[in-house]
Structures are given as C-alpha cells and as structure tokens.
Design a protein around this motif. Structure first.
Motif, PDB file in Angstrom:
ATOM      1  N   LEU A   1      -3.052   0.494  12.432  1.00 32.03           N
ATOM      2  CA  LEU A   1      -3.487   1.842  12.105  1.00 32.03           C
ATOM      3  C   LEU A   1      -3.973   1.870  10.659  1.00 32.03           C
ATOM      4  N   VAL A   2      -5.245   2.192  10.490  1.00 31.84           N
ATOM      5  CA  VAL A   2      -5.842   2.289   9.153  1.00 31.84           C
ATOM      6  C   VAL A   2      -6.056   3.761   8.836  1.00 31.84           C
ATOM      7  N   GLY A   3      -5.561   4.194   7.702  1.00 34.88           N
ATOM      8  CA  GLY A   3      -5.706   5.584   7.296  1.00 34.88           C
ATOM      9  C   GLY A   3      -6.850   5.752   6.318  1.00 34.88           C
ATOM     10  N   ALA A   4      -7.756   6.665   6.620  1.00 45.06           N
ATOM     11  CA  ALA A   4      -8.865   6.968   5.719  1.00 45.06           C
ATOM     12  C   ALA A   4      -8.639   8.332   5.092  1.00 45.06           C
ATOM     13  N   ASP A   5      -8.904   8.420   3.797  1.00 46.96           N
ATOM     14  CA  ASP A   5      -8.776   9.706   3.119  1.00 46.96           C
ATOM     15  C   ASP A   5      -9.545   9.634   1.807  1.00 46.96           C
ATOM     16  N   THR A   6      -9.682  10.784   1.164  1.00 45.03           N
ATOM     17  CA  THR A   6     -10.419  10.823  -0.096  1.00 45.03           C
ATOM     18  C   THR A   6      -9.645  10.048  -1.155  1.00 45.03           C
ATOM     19  N   PRO A   7     -10.336   9.495  -2.150  1.00 44.70           N
ATOM     20  CA  PRO A   7      -9.625   8.780  -3.219  1.00 44.70           C
ATOM     21  C   PRO A   7      -8.548   9.631  -3.877  1.00 44.70           C
ATOM     22  N   ALA A   8      -8.831  10.917  -4.095  1.00 45.78           N
ATOM     23  CA  ALA A   8      -7.838  11.794  -4.728  1.00 45.78           C
ATOM     24  C   ALA A   8      -6.600  11.941  -3.863  1.00 45.78           C
ATOM     25  N   ASN A   9      -6.789  12.127  -2.551  1.00 46.63           N
ATOM     26  CA  ASN A   9      -5.641  12.275  -1.656  1.00 46.63           C
ATOM     27  C   ASN A   9      -4.837  10.988  -1.569  1.00 46.63           C
ATOM     28  N   LEU A  10      -5.504   9.852  -1.571  1.00 47.82           N
ATOM     29  CA  LEU A  10      -4.779   8.581  -1.502  1.00 47.82           C
ATOM     30  C   LEU A  10      -3.987   8.340  -2.778  1.00 47.82           C
ATOM     31  N   ARG A  11      -4.530   8.748  -3.918  1.00 41.34           N
ATOM     32  CA  ARG A  11      -3.794   8.572  -5.181  1.00 41.34           C
ATOM     33  C   ARG A  11      -2.524   9.410  -5.199  1.00 41.34           C
ATOM     34  N   SER A  12      -2.567  10.569  -4.573  1.00 39.69           N
ATOM     35  CA  SER A  12      -1.396  11.450  -4.589  1.00 39.69           C
ATOM     36  C   SER A  12      -0.523  11.309  -3.347  1.00 39.69           C
ATOM     37  N   ALA A  13      -0.867  10.400  -2.443  1.00 34.01           N
ATOM     38  CA  ALA A  13      -0.101  10.222  -1.205  1.00 34.01           C
ATOM     39  C   ALA A  13       1.308   9.746  -1.514  1.00 34.01           C
ATOM     40  N   THR A  14       2.268  10.234  -0.742  1.00 29.15           N
ATOM     41  CA  THR A  14       3.646   9.814  -0.906  1.00 29.15           C
ATOM     42  C   THR A  14       3.876   8.472  -0.222  1.00 29.15           C
ATOM     43  N   ALA A  15       4.970   7.834  -0.587  1.00 25.31           N
ATOM     44  CA  ALA A  15       5.325   6.567   0.053  1.00 25.31           C
ATOM     45  C   ALA A  15       5.530   6.763   1.553  1.00 25.31           C
ATOM     46  N   GLU A  16       6.086   7.906   1.930  1.00 23.43           N
ATOM     47  CA  GLU A  16       6.302   8.185   3.344  1.00 23.43           C
ATOM     48  C   GLU A  16       4.970   8.269   4.088  1.00 23.43           C
ATOM     49  N   GLU A  17       3.986   8.963   3.508  1.00 20.73           N
ATOM     50  CA  GLU A  17       2.674   9.073   4.153  1.00 20.73           C
ATOM     51  C   GLU A  17       2.010   7.714   4.293  1.00 20.73           C
ATOM     52  N   LEU A  18       2.084   6.905   3.273  1.00 20.40           N
ATOM     53  CA  LEU A  18       1.458   5.587   3.326  1.00 20.40           C
ATOM     54  C   LEU A  18       2.160   4.664   4.312  1.00 20.40           C
ATOM     55  N   ALA A  19       3.450   4.900   4.551  1.00 23.37           N
ATOM     56  CA  ALA A  19       4.200   4.042   5.476  1.00 23.37           C
ATOM     57  C   ALA A  19       3.778   4.256   6.929  1.00 23.37           C
ATOM     58  N   TYR A  20       3.105   5.360   7.225  1.00 18.76           N
ATOM     59  CA  TYR A  20       2.692   5.622   8.602  1.00 18.76           C
ATOM     60  C   TYR A  20       1.476   4.797   9.014  1.00 18.76           C
ATOM     61  N   VAL A  21       0.787   4.193   8.061  1.00 16.24           N
ATOM     62  CA  VAL A  21      -0.393   3.389   8.372  1.00 16.24           C
ATOM     63  C   VAL A  21      -0.212   1.979   7.826  1.00 16.24           C
ATOM     64  N   ASP A  22      -1.007   1.053   8.343  1.00 17.88           N
ATOM     65  CA  ASP A  22      -0.899  -0.343   7.928  1.00 17.88           C
ATOM     66  C   ASP A  22      -1.835  -0.685   6.779  1.00 17.88           C
ATOM     67  N   ASP A  23      -2.862   0.124   6.611  1.00 17.00           N
ATOM     68  CA  ASP A  23      -3.811  -0.093   5.521  1.00 17.00           C
ATOM     69  C   ASP A  23      -4.529   1.224   5.282  1.00 17.00           C
ATOM     70  N   VAL A  24      -5.215   1.331   4.156  1.00 21.77           N
ATOM     71  CA  VAL A  24      -5.955   2.555   3.852  1.00 21.77           C
ATOM     72  C   VAL A  24      -7.367   2.198   3.402  1.00 21.77           C
ATOM     73  N   VAL A  25      -8.267   3.170   3.560  1.00 22.58           N
ATOM     74  CA  VAL A  25      -9.625   3.033   3.070  1.00 22.58           C
ATOM     75  C   VAL A  25     -10.005   4.351   2.412  1.00 22.58           C
ATOM     76  N   ALA A  26     -10.581   4.266   1.217  1.00 26.66           N
ATOM     77  CA  ALA A  26     -11.011   5.453   0.493  1.00 26.66           C
ATOM     78  C   ALA A  26     -12.337   5.933   1.081  1.00 26.66           C
ATOM     79  N   LEU A  27     -12.349   7.166   1.591  1.00 23.60           N
ATOM     80  CA  LEU A  27     -13.530   7.698   2.259  1.00 23.60           C
ATOM     81  C   LEU A  27     -13.441   9.219   2.257  1.00 23.60           C
ATOM     82  N   ASP A  28     -14.541   9.883   1.992  1.00 21.10           N
ATOM     83  CA  ASP A  28     -14.564  11.344   2.061  1.00 21.10           C
ATOM     84  C   ASP A  28     -14.618  11.754   3.527  1.00 21.10           C
TER      85      ASP A  28
END
Length: 436
Positions: A38-65
C-alpha cells in the motif's frame, strides 16, 4: 490473496477527522493480508505533518498533489508501477479517476466523476432519465438566487455549492432575509463563482451504502439520517427502519441512478429522501459515506470487509458474497458552541462502555470549535452497536448526555476564568436533537 508484487495507491493518506482516519486504518488492515503493498500519496505539506500512526498504515509514500487532476495526470504519465488506485476522500475522487484512466487501471470515467460531483449536472442527468428531482438553478449572485426564490414560492429552498461535499456550505432558506448568509456559505469555501439553488425536498433523509462489483451496484445497507432544521446531521443509524417495500424500492432506485450516471467502480454513498412521491435521489458520491457510516456497514454485516471487497473488484480477484445483515449500529455527533475547547469530561467512561464500537474527537482540547455548522464543524462522534435496534437510540442519548464539553469564548483571555461553559455533548447552541 493477490500476487506479492501487487501495489495499490491510496490517494490521500492523511485525514483531518477521526472517522476518515478509521477508514484508512480499515483499508490498510484489509489490504495487507491480501499480499498488497500500500503506497500512500499526499501533498508534501500533509506528508510532513503526518503522524507516525498515519504513516504506519502504508508501506511507502509519494509526494503528490492528490487534489489536482492535472498534477496527477502528469505524475501518471511517468508510468509508476501501481496495479490499482483508490481514495476515501471526496476531493480526491476526480484525481483518482484521472490516474486510473491514464494508467489503464480499473476506475470510473473522469467525465462521469465530474458530472456526479457537480450537483446541477448530476440533477439534470437524473432528471433527463425520468428520476424525480427538485427544481434547481445555477446562480452567480444573490440577485439571481432571489429571482429563483420568487419564481418558486413558497419555499423552502436549499442553497449549496455546485460540488458535492455533503453538508459543507449547504443551507436551508425559509425566507429572503436568510439568502445573503446562505450565499456566503455556499461560495466561501473555494471562492466559487457559481452556486446552486433548488427547491426543498420534503421527507425523511436516508442514504444507501454499497460497492460496485463487476460494474453493478450492490447496496449493502440503508442509513437513516437525523438532521436539525439547519440541516446539521446529528445521527446516522442502521438499519434505516424503512418498511420492506420502501427499502427494496430505494435500493432499486439507487442502483438504477448509478447505472444512468455511468458509475462503474468503487464504494458509493447516495443520499435520498423517502416521501409520498416515492424515492428522490439526492447527492451521489463515488466513495464511502463519512461520519463513521463505514463502521455501521461493517458492524451490521458481521464479517464484512468493505474495503477488501473494493480492492478485490479493482484488482479482478475472486470475491466471496457479502455476509448477511444482522444487528444495529448508530453514530451520534457531539455539538458545542463555537470557541476554544478547554476540556472533555466523560470521554474515557464513554470509551469503556461495552456498546461503544469506536469514537473520536475531531477537535482536541485546546483546539477551536468553529462557528460553521457543517460536517467538519462538530467536535466529535461515537458509534454504538447492539444485537437489535430497540433501545439503542435511548442508550446513545444517555451516553451523549454524560459527555461535557467545556468551551471558552475565543474573545475571552486565557487567564480569565469567566465565560467558560460546561456543555452536554449533544446540546450546545443548537436545539437538543431528539436522540439526546
């Protein structure tokens, strides 16, 4: 199970409300056992402020509007290695469809999503197909709206943004003097140049929850919606309490409407009214209902994996039939006057109650309860469940009265003790709803 190389892109991996975070949690819990990355996409601002819990729900992230269709189209043109794309967020529904189209993945046609999300276009498409719909007009100023009101007397009327975001910016207008404020609310969120005015549809408010499977709509539950005169939702309940014939007609009408609109994929949430004229379809959404509706659906079909069904359909996997309905559940929302939320009393006791399935505060102590009375202007909610609906509404009311929200007017300095009010959780500045 899917191949271990299967990758799903979640458009919008952060959330502002506890009920949306709960959706992401359930999606993650149901996708990962299927062998999915599961790859999570979100804006750079949202990813910077994401909590550890939110990031734990995905296996990787990509910065994208994820709210910008053209940015998502450009990103998809790089041919990223994903096998499916989905979202839980209304504003990301169109960009999600764009990514799916660009990559040749299962998803709704972007033109269909544009129509569904634009209230007046959706109304006209249904009207042309013979579905009863309110009279409506697209206006650009209060003068145009006033002309429509005078032409459709005696009212009442609904003033709303053109895009379908549930209750955000939606007002009921009973007299001309209320029109300026209603226009402000409908146009302010996105500085939109146009807004929708339509005649009020009488009748009890409901919604249909389900998922598209092989291009066909499968309604999994009907939800009864309790609202104030100001259209603020105070509770949602399943089962909806409709008689069997009306419930069957509602399910058939919703499925027919989705077919006419061209919706082919995803979870859906479709509002409707039931009155003497039959079933009138309201707002249509190509995503799950907010406000913990998803939790009600899964509880009242024990063993159902709502997001697992979605994933299986998007990836073309074999599916099991949904479990039979059983039990009852409801979500109740806490109301409070605007101001700084100083404290919440009774919350821990609420969480320990055996009938409370989940609960969340949208505004933490120290945060601000806004004056806007819309879907995101309430400080929290809780979900209760039982084997049968009898007594569940009364239980929810008792639990709501045990929660006290201490709210301080923002104009009062922090060091001043005066001006602090203890507000029962389901009361506040609004009239006490019937369930509280």
């Amino acid at each position: 199970m899917t191949d271990l190389d299967t990758t799903l892109l979640l458009m919008g991996t952060t959330a502002t409300t506890p009920w949306d975070r709960d959706q992401i949690r359930r999606l993650s819990a149901q996708a990962r056992p299927r062998g999915i990355t599961l790859v999570g996409a979100d804006t750079p601002a949202n990813l910077r402020s994401a909590t550890a819990e939110e990031l734990a729900y995905v296996d990787d992230v990509v910065a994208l509007d994820v709210l910008n269709p053209e940015a998502c189209r450009a990103w998809a043109a790089t041919d990223p290695p994903i096998d499916g794309v989905l979202t839980i967020g209304e504003r990301a529904v169109l960009p999600t469809a764009v990514v799916a189209r660009e990559l040749g993945l299962a998803g709704n046609d972007p033109d269909v999503v544009r129509c569904v999300r634009t209230r007046d276009l959706c109304r006209q498409r249904l009207r042309d197909a013979g579905f009863p719909q309110p009279y409506s007009a697209v206006c650009e100023d209060a003068d145009g709206a006033e002309r429509f009101l005078r032409e459709t007397l005696p009212g009442p009327w609904i003033v709303a943004p053109r895009d379908g975001l549930d209750g955000t910016g939606v007002s009921r207008v009973d007299r001309l003097g209320q029109l300026p404020e209603a226009v402000r609310r409908a146009t302010e969120p996105d500085a939109a140049p146009y807004f929708l005015v339509e005649t009020f549809v009488p009748g009890d408010a409901y919604s249909a929850e389900g998922v598209m499977l092989d291009g066909e709509a499968h309604v999994l539950a009907l939800t009864r919606r309790t609202v104030t005169d100001a259209l603020l939702t105070t509770a949602r309940a399943q089962p909806a309490g409709l008689d069997a014939a009306t419930a069957e007609r509602a399910c058939e009408t919703v499925a027919e409407a989705l077919d006419v609109l061209g919706v082919t994929h995803g979870i859906f949430h479709v509002g409707f009214w039931a009155n003497g004229s039959g079933i009138v379809v309201g707002d249509v959404h190509c995503r799950a209902g907010g406000e913990y509706v998803h939790a009600l659906v899964e509880y009242t079909r024990p063993g159902l994996e709502l997001y697992g069904m979605l994933v299986d359909d998007l990836l073309g996997c074999e599916r099991r039939p949904p479990p039979a309905p059983a039990g009852a559940a409801r979500a109740d929302f806490l109301l409070a006057p605007p101001g700084r939320l100083c404290a919440v009393h009774g919350w821990d006791e609420l969480l320990r109650h055996p009938n409370v399935l989940t609960a969340g505060l949208a505004v933490a102590p120290g945060g601000t309860v806004t004056a806007e009375r819309d879907a995101i202007g309430r400080p929290g909610a809780f979900v209760t469940g039982a084997a049968a609906p009898d007594g569940l509404e009364g239980l929810a009311g008792r639990l709501a009265r045990q929660i006290v929200l201490v709210v301080e007017d923002d104009d009062v300095p922090d060091e001043e003790p005066d001006g602090v009010d203890g507000v029962p959780g389901a009361a506040g500045a609004e009239p006490v709803p019937e369930h509280a």
